[in-house]
Scaffold this active site. Structure first.
Site, PDB file in Angstrom:
ATOM      1  N   LYS A 179     -12.808   7.689   4.357  1.00 57.77           N
ATOM      2  CA  LYS A 179     -12.678   9.150   4.390  1.00 57.77           C
ATOM      3  C   LYS A 179     -13.786   9.805   5.216  1.00 57.77           C
ATOM      4  O   LYS A 179     -13.618  10.915   5.716  1.00 57.77           O
ATOM      5  CB  LYS A 179     -12.648   9.727   2.965  1.00 57.77           C
ATOM      6  N   TYR A 196      -0.081   2.482  -8.597  1.00 59.19           N
ATOM      7  CA  TYR A 196      -1.353   2.905  -8.008  1.00 59.19           C
ATOM      8  C   TYR A 196      -2.503   2.704  -8.994  1.00 59.19           C
ATOM      9  O   TYR A 196      -2.404   3.140 -10.148  1.00 59.19           O
ATOM     10  CB  TYR A 196      -1.265   4.388  -7.609  1.00 59.19           C
ATOM     11  N   TYR A 217      -7.829  -0.136  -3.620  1.00 54.71           N
ATOM     12  CA  TYR A 217      -7.372  -0.156  -2.220  1.00 54.71           C
ATOM     13  C   TYR A 217      -7.624  -1.513  -1.550  1.00 54.71           C
ATOM     14  O   TYR A 217      -6.703  -2.260  -1.251  1.00 54.71           O
ATOM     15  CB  TYR A 217      -8.063   0.955  -1.414  1.00 54.71           C
TER      16      TYR A 217
HETATM   17  C1  LIG Z   1      -8.233   6.382   0.625  1.00 56.43           C
HETATM   18  C2  LIG Z   1      -8.567   4.952   0.744  1.00 56.43           C
HETATM   19  C3  LIG Z   1      -7.728   4.059   1.437  1.00 56.43           C
HETATM   20  C4  LIG Z   1      -6.398   4.452   1.988  1.00 56.43           C
HETATM   21  O1  LIG Z   1      -6.518   5.204   3.153  1.00 56.43           O
HETATM   22  P1  LIG Z   1      -5.416   6.265   3.501  1.00 56.43           P
HETATM   23  O2  LIG Z   1      -5.866   6.886   4.755  1.00 56.43           O
HETATM   24  O3  LIG Z   1      -5.369   7.221   2.339  1.00 56.43           O
HETATM   25  O4  LIG Z   1      -4.121   5.559   3.639  1.00 56.43           O
HETATM   26  C5  LIG Z   1      -8.137   2.761   1.597  1.00 56.43           C
HETATM   27  N1  LIG Z   1      -9.303   2.323   1.075  1.00 56.43           N
HETATM   28  C6  LIG Z   1     -10.116   3.132   0.390  1.00 56.43           C
HETATM   29  C7  LIG Z   1     -11.359   2.569  -0.187  1.00 56.43           C
HETATM   30  C8  LIG Z   1      -9.782   4.486   0.194  1.00 56.43           C
HETATM   31  O5  LIG Z   1     -10.603   5.275  -0.504  1.00 56.43           O
END
Ligand SMILES: *Cc1c(COP(=O)(O)O)cnc(C)c1O
Length: 331
Positions: free
Chosen positions: A49, A262, A288
């Site tokens: 992010k 999720y 993730y």
């Molecule tokens: C948000 C996030 C993702 C996914 O990325 P997107 O752009 O939302 O698809 C992957 N890994 C981590 C650690 C995240 O925080």
């Protein structure tokens, strides 16, 4: 491409490293796995992010906003990093937290939730999964107007075309590192959630005619739904840059490693998190990158790659949420 014309704040001083995972590759008997260390981007705790926020916060500052308003799940890395960007820019930040898993918000939870408080969240509004998140953020923004303040709303995950530019930048960075290190990858693997990372990488790779297949591993949605989301955002991101839209055939977002839903643990995620930690000393996260790495391991076992292929795993961050999953991951 018009990338340099977009205002951008800089939160990571240098390109994030790319390096081989020799011990993991040897343990698996090939392919040759490499990693892009986007867990080492700037802002508190790093992660993907940060790259999106470079463009989004620049836009917020240009708009004259004094407060960022955003939304995420109860252990959101995006909310942590938005708070950190706000603090670094002298802005305030208010959050909407969505309980994607019913009853999952605990005010005293560790991990990112603890950091929301530490990083100075000005207000936190907790809503049920499936709530009208845009409407909830509008309410927070309206509250601010009555106080004579001005909000800038960042949609979930920062996954707007502007946010996705951060991953167009990342794709270009990867290609430049390949050039410098005389490297070529046969595939790139990334987690795919709110889709900005996947879409941005795709636009950056196809815009440079790199020809490297990009494989998304979904963390939330079934394959068809996620591929439609990625394609839509990629088209809008490409349009913002004056590039042609990537074709549907370039979008691959595999849904086989989401598990029950999720953020809910799977055995494959636990295996992947432990394997990366114990063979390479690299911390993944349960929501993730643990699932994305489970996908990578699964694809290797399915024979998707040859023994000598070079595969780049994009580490998108998230390790601060490990501390909220101790009971799942402790031996
Ligand atoms: C948000 C996030 C993702 C996914 O990325 P997107 O752009 O939302 O698809 C992957 N890994 C981590 C650690 C995240 O925080």
């Amino acid at each position: 491409m018009k990338l340099a014309r977009f205002p951008r704040r800089r939160y990571t001083p240098a390109p994030t490293p790319i390096h081989p995972l020799s011990r993991l590759s040897a343990h698996l008997g090939g392919p040759e796995i490499w990693i892009k260390r986007d867990d080492l981007t700037g802002l508190a705790g790093g992660g993907n992010k940060t790259r999106k926020l470079e463009f989004l916060v620049a836009d917020a500052l240009a708009s004259g906003a004094d407060t960022l308003v955003t939304v995420g799940a109860v252990q959101s890395n995006h909310c942590r990093l938005t708070l950190a960007a706000a603090a670094a820019e002298g802005l305030k930040c208010r959050l909407v937290l969505e309980q994607r898993v019913p009853g999952s918000y605990r005010p005293d939870a560790s991990g990112n939730n603890f950091l929301f408080d530490l990083l100075g969240a000005e207000a936190i509004r907790v809503v049920e999964g499936g709530a009208d998140l845009g409407g909830e953020m509008d309410k927070l923004a309206a509250d601010l107007i009555t106080e004579g303040r001005r909000a800038y709303i960042i949609p979930g995950g920062g996954s707007t075309p502007l946010g996705a530019l951060g991953y167009v930048v990342c794709a270009r960075e990867i290609l430049a590192q390949c050039m410098e290190q005389t490297l070529a990858f046969d595939a790139i693997v990334t987690a795919s959630g709110s889709a900005g990372t996947h879409a941005g990488l795709l636009v950056g790779l196809t815009g440079a005619q790199a020809g490297t297949p990009l494989i998304g591993i979904n963390v939330r949605r079934p394959r068809a739904e996620q591929e439609a989301n990625v394609l839509r955002l990629a088209a809008d991101t490409a349009a913002a840059l004056g590039l042609p839209a990537p074709t549907a055939s370039a979008v691959e977002a595999l849904g086989d490693w989401v598990g029950p839903g999720y953020s809910l643990p799977t055995d494959e995620m636990i295996e992947a998190v432990k394997l990366f930690a114990r063979t390479e000393g690299i911390l993944l996260d349960p929501v993730y990158t643990g699932k994305a790495a489970a996908g990578l391991l699964g694809l290797i076992r399915q024979g998707r790659f040859s023994k000598t292929d070079r595969v780049l795993f994009v580490h998108t961050g998230g390790a601060p949420s490990l501390f909220a999953y101790q009971s799942t991951l402790a031996s």
